[in-house]
Scaffold this active site. Structure first.
Site, PDB file in Angstrom:
ATOM      1  N   CYS A  72       0.833  -1.203   0.000  1.00  0.00           N
ATOM      2  CA  CYS A  72       0.000   0.000   0.000  1.00  0.00           C
ATOM      3  C   CYS A  72       0.873   1.261   0.000  1.00  0.00           C
ATOM      4  O   CYS A  72       1.480   1.588  -1.007  1.00  0.00           O
ATOM      5  CB  CYS A  72      -0.983  -0.037   1.159  1.00  0.00           C
ATOM      6  SG  CYS A  72      -2.383   1.092   0.956  1.00  0.00           S
TER       7      CYS A  72
ATOM      8  N   HIS B 121      -3.408  -4.989   0.213  1.00  0.00           N
ATOM      9  CA  HIS B 121      -2.821  -5.615   1.402  1.00  0.00           C
ATOM     10  C   HIS B 121      -2.941  -7.130   1.280  1.00  0.00           C
ATOM     11  O   HIS B 121      -3.999  -7.690   1.598  1.00  0.00           O
ATOM     12  CB  HIS B 121      -3.540  -5.147   2.668  1.00  0.00           C
ATOM     13  CG  HIS B 121      -3.272  -3.735   3.053  1.00  0.00           C
ATOM     14  ND1 HIS B 121      -2.461  -3.378   4.108  1.00  0.00           N
ATOM     15  CD2 HIS B 121      -3.707  -2.567   2.514  1.00  0.00           C
ATOM     16  CE1 HIS B 121      -2.419  -2.059   4.218  1.00  0.00           C
ATOM     17  NE2 HIS B 121      -3.167  -1.542   3.252  1.00  0.00           N
TER      18      HIS B 121
ATOM     19  N   GLU C 177      -1.797  -9.293   3.193  1.00  0.00           N
ATOM     20  CA  GLU C 177      -1.963  -9.879   4.535  1.00  0.00           C
ATOM     21  C   GLU C 177      -3.405  -9.903   4.990  1.00  0.00           C
ATOM     22  O   GLU C 177      -3.749 -10.575   5.975  1.00  0.00           O
ATOM     23  CB  GLU C 177      -1.096  -9.127   5.554  1.00  0.00           C
ATOM     24  CG  GLU C 177      -1.613  -7.763   5.999  1.00  0.00           C
ATOM     25  CD  GLU C 177      -1.241  -6.620   5.073  1.00  0.00           C
ATOM     26  OE1 GLU C 177      -1.350  -5.455   5.510  1.00  0.00           O
ATOM     27  OE2 GLU C 177      -0.847  -6.887   3.929  1.00  0.00           O
TER      28      GLU C 177
END
Length: 291
Positions: A125, A233, A235
């Site tokens: 990001c 993202h 994750e």
């Protein structure tokens, strides 16, 4: 046989600056990591170390970012605040888009330290935006108001539950990681984005239908190391969801860290900042005057 040593992966610090309106934090700066991205790296067995900013009013000792770059096997650049437009030669169009200039200085120095010793760098990001600027690219300060036909890339209400479609560019390294996935769905939590891609970098994925770069990578070349980043993202992917599985991205980065650990090699140097370039011009002018 003893287990192989675990990779030591650095994670750039997020900053919370002193707030005069909150007496408890007056005069204090907090540096921290987000749990989700630390756990993402740990899920593959890596040890995660926050790299604190070594400068500031409370600084002591002689530890530098170069020491961390020598010690760690790779670095991941966090998401977070906007990048200050002055870093790519623009004035902020709105006061709220000024970003965090203190964090920018730290992040740019961190990227420089790891790049110069050939340690892999991965950005998420803000991390993608910072890497793009560090190597000479530029950003949209606000995609929706500056990019014709832009779709919404951030929704303050839905946050990480806001998604859009993604086109993976054929022939890229990411296309090899996802050979049967020319299109995917990813989270979208940003309002800034890449306007001009840094020299020597290639775009690996684009948002649909507006074509904003969503993944970049340093062009492969003999003797050149690993720098890559995603605007989304990875994750935040949840097993069983319909968003792009993060496993291949994570394993690719950690494999690069293992390789660099065995065969370190320097990579492209970050572009000089506007301040550094101005200082160089001044030094040249003074030298000509002396001559």
């Amino acid at each position: 046989m003893p287990a192989a040593p675990r990779l030591k992966i650095g994670l750039s610090a997020c900053f919370q600056h002193a707030d005069p309106a909150r007496p408890l934090f007056t005069g204090k700066t907090l540096q921290y990591v987000e749990q989700s991205i630390a756990h993402w790296l740990m899920s593959a067995g890596a040890m995660v170390v926050m790299v604190p900013c070594p400068t500031g009013e409370t600084a002591r000792g002689d530890v530098t970012l170069d020491h961390y770059a020598e010690w760690l096997d790779g670095i991941v650049m966090h998401g977070g605040a906007d990048v200050w437009p002055g870093n790519y030669g623009e004035e902020p169009l709105r006061e709220e888009w000024v970003g965090d200039r203190v964090r920018d200085i730290y992040d740019l120095a961190l990227v420089k330290a790891f790049a110069e010793v050939g340690k892999p760098i991965f950005g998420v990001c803000r991390g993608l935006q910072l890497i793009n600027v560090a190597f000479g690219g530029a950003l949209y300060q606000d995609i929706e108001t500056q990019h014709p036909g832009a779709r919404q890339h951030r929704n303050a209400t839905t946050y990480d539950q806001h998604f859009h479609d993604l086109h993976i560019v054929p022939g890229t390294h990411m296309a090899k990681l996802y050979p049967d996935t020319p299109r995917a769905r990813v989270n979208s939590i940003h309002h800034q984005g890449i306007k001009r891609v840094a020299p020597e970098f290639v775009v690996e994925a684009l948002s649909e239908p507006d074509g904003v770069p969503e993944a970049i990578r340093l062009q492969p070349a003999p003797g050149r190391g690993y720098i890559a980043a995603t605007q989304w993202h990875p994750e935040f992917h949840k097993q069983g969801s319909d968003t792009l599985d993060d496993t291949a991205i994570l394993n690719d980065f950690l494999a690069a860290c293992e390789q660099a650990k065995a065969h370190p090699r320097p990579v492209l140097r970050p572009a000089p900042s506007l301040r550094e370039r101005a200082a160089r011009r001044l030094r040249k002018a003074l030298s000509r005057q002396r001559d």
